[in-house]
Each structure stands twice: as structure tokens, then as C-alpha cells.
Design a protein around this motif. Structure first.
Motif, PDB file in Angstrom:
ATOM      1  N   UNK A   7       0.798  -1.232   0.000  1.00 46.53           N
ATOM      2  CA  UNK A   7       0.000   0.000   0.000  1.00 46.53           C
ATOM      3  C   UNK A   7       0.832   1.284   0.000  1.00 46.53           C
ATOM      4  N   UNK A   8       1.933   1.305   0.778  1.00 46.38           N
ATOM      5  CA  UNK A   8       2.754   2.517   0.844  1.00 46.38           C
ATOM      6  C   UNK A   8       3.375   2.831  -0.503  1.00 46.38           C
ATOM      7  N   UNK A   9       3.826   1.800  -1.219  1.00 49.16           N
ATOM      8  CA  UNK A   9       4.425   1.998  -2.539  1.00 49.16           C
ATOM      9  C   UNK A   9       3.359   2.434  -3.538  1.00 49.16           C
ATOM     10  N   UNK A  10       2.184   1.814  -3.467  1.00 47.29           N
ATOM     11  CA  UNK A  10       1.094   2.180  -4.377  1.00 47.29           C
ATOM     12  C   UNK A  10       0.702   3.641  -4.182  1.00 47.29           C
ATOM     13  N   UNK A  11       0.642   4.084  -2.918  1.00 48.60           N
ATOM     14  CA  UNK A  11       0.298   5.483  -2.658  1.00 48.60           C
ATOM     15  C   UNK A  11       1.365   6.427  -3.208  1.00 48.60           C
ATOM     16  N   UNK A  12       2.625   6.046  -3.052  1.00 48.25           N
ATOM     17  CA  UNK A  12       3.712   6.878  -3.559  1.00 48.25           C
ATOM     18  C   UNK A  12       3.648   6.987  -5.080  1.00 48.25           C
ATOM     19  N   UNK A  13       3.351   5.871  -5.748  1.00 47.79           N
ATOM     20  CA  UNK A  13       3.245   5.877  -7.204  1.00 47.79           C
ATOM     21  C   UNK A  13       2.062   6.729  -7.651  1.00 47.79           C
ATOM     22  N   UNK A  14       0.928   6.554  -6.988  1.00 48.73           N
ATOM     23  CA  UNK A  14      -0.265   7.332  -7.345  1.00 48.73           C
ATOM     24  C   UNK A  14       0.001   8.829  -7.200  1.00 48.73           C
ATOM     25  N   UNK A  15       0.741   9.193  -6.181  1.00 46.91           N
ATOM     26  CA  UNK A  15       1.058  10.604  -5.963  1.00 46.91           C
ATOM     27  C   UNK A  15       1.946  11.138  -7.083  1.00 46.91           C
ATOM     28  N   UNK A  16       2.893  10.332  -7.542  1.00 48.86           N
ATOM     29  CA  UNK A  16       3.785  10.773  -8.614  1.00 48.86           C
ATOM     30  C   UNK A  16       3.072  10.818  -9.960  1.00 48.86           C
ATOM     31  N   UNK A  17       2.171   9.864 -10.186  1.00 46.93           N
ATOM     32  CA  UNK A  17       1.473   9.779 -11.470  1.00 46.93           C
ATOM     33  C   UNK A  17       0.408  10.852 -11.602  1.00 46.93           C
TER      34      UNK A  17
END
Length: 236
Positions: free
Chosen positions: A176-186
């Protein structure tokens, strides 16, 4: 000259070609800056290039050795293709590279500070970069080469399609933490690279290294009192 470069790079594919081209470009730029045509170089010129990498750019022995290997390979292909009679890089001394790397990864508290600095950074790519490297365990070229189109779902879990060495493709589950980080960058983007540089283009390994150094400076300024430790873990 263009034919010689094309013939050399044509031996490589994928990320290996990109990295090899990047290292060769450094040498060609050095030649241009010194008024030297690469095909007119002699051994002493290659020795001067190595000293420039060591004394001016202050690269680690492993980096100097890698970039010299690219130059050696380039001239070897020139000899094979009868562009040159002899390689000027044949007898250039290579730097001694330790069998074991003396570099240690960040400790637990250091990584906590790094991830905190990345999360609070105004650049959303910082958090995604650190998450992909530190939490997902990707190599730097794998993180930089990841695209929005590589994101997907498998059996109800978000995954990232990662292209590793040799073109091998694997599906990596996203915590989840990685997914949130990716979503924020995208953000609202639907295509293109996940990680972008300050010019809104794909982040390469050089830009990624600069961002990590910037974050390292930022987390070094965090005092130990900024970390709250309890039980077996620490949080910022």
C-alpha cells in the motif's frame, strides 16, 4: 564516426544499450571539449580521460572501470570493422576495483529519515523513487524504466510489471505505501513514465542519483528527536 558509434551500440539491447550509450557519450563529449577526434585518439589520450574521471569528476573506481570498459569495447569494434588498425585503449591501465564493496546501505533509522524526507518533499517523484528502491527493492534502472502502462491488477492485488536484466519481466505486488507513492507521482496522467525529472521527462539513473543525494542532505538535517521509537519500530 556516426557509423562507428552505431555499429558499437548495435551490439546491445534494452537498458544495457541505454547505459552503454550514456557512458560512451561522456567520452565523446570529453573528446569534443579537448578538441580531439575520437578516431584520432592515441593511448595517452585514453590515459588522460581516465585521469579526468578520477581526478576531476572524482568517480569511484568501479565507475571509472565501467566507463573505461565501454571505451575499450568501442575501439575494439572499430578494429573489428576495419575502421582503425589498432585500438588506442588496448594497453590503458585499469583502476583497481575492490572485490567487495565498502559501501554500506542506510541503517534502519537512516532509512526512516530518508523516507520521511521523501514523503514531505514538494517533489512527488522523490517519495515514489525511494519507495520503489527502498520498499520494493528495485534496481535504479528498473525504477526509472517503469511506465504507467506497467501498472495493473492480478488476483485483486495491484502489481507492477518490472523489466529486469536480460529483458526478464516479472510482476511485483505493490505494498500500500508503494502504491500510494506511485499514485502521488502519477497524478492524473494515464501514460508515460512513472518517475519524471524536473523537466517533466523520464527520470534517468543520473537524475535519480541526484535526487537521492538531495534527500540524503535533507534527512541528515533531521535530528534524532524528530524520530519517535516505540516497541520494535520507529516512525517519523
Amino acid at each position: 564516426m556516426r557509423a562507428a558509434v552505431s555499429a558499437f551500440l548495435g551490439r546491445y539491447r534494452g537498458q544495457t544499450r541505454i547505459h552503454t550509450e550514456s557512458d560512451l557519450r561522456v567520452f565523446l563529449r570529453w573528446c569534443a571539449d579537448h578538441g580531439l577526434h575520437p578516431l584520432a585518439a592515441v593511448r595517452v589520450d585514453i590515459e588522460r580521460y581516465v585521469r579526468w574521471l578520477q581526478d576531476v569528476r572524482r568517480y569511484q573506481p568501479s565507475t571509472v572501470s565501467r566507463r573505461l570498459s565501454v571505451v575499450v569495447g568501442f575501439y575494439r569494434v572499430c578494429v573489428i570493422d576495419a575502421i582503425l588498425e589498432h585500438s588506442p585503449a588496448d594497453y590503458v591501465r585499469r583502476p583497481t576495483v575492490p572485490a567487495e564493496s565498502p559501501t554500506l546501505g542506510p541503517g534502519h533509522l537512516q532509512f526512516e529519515a530518508l523516507i520521511t524526507a521523501a514523503r514531505t518533499s514538494s517533489n512527488p517523484n522523490d517519495f515514489a523513487l525511494v519507495a520503489l528502491l527502498g520498499l520494493l527493492g528495485l534496481r535504479i534502472f528498473e525504477a526509472c524504466g517503469s511506465n504507467i502502462a506497467d501498472l495493473g491488477e492480478e488476483h485483486g492485488h495491484r502489481v507492477l510489471r518490472v523489466r529486469g536484466k536480460g529483458g526478464k519481466v516479472v510482476l511485483v505486488p505493490l505494498p500500500p505505501a508503494v502504491a500510494r507513492a506511485i499514485d502521488r507521482a502519477v497524478g492524473e496522467r494515464t501514460s508515460g513514465p512513472i518517475l519524471r525529472n524536473t523537466h517533466a521527462r523520464r527520470m534517468d539513473r543520473h537524475a535519480a542519483t541526484r535526487r537521492l543525494k538531495h534527500l540524503a542532505t535533507a534527512f541528515a538535517e533531521l535530528s534524532a528527536s524528530d524520530l519517535v521509537c516505540s516497541g520494535g519500530g520507529c516512525r517519523a
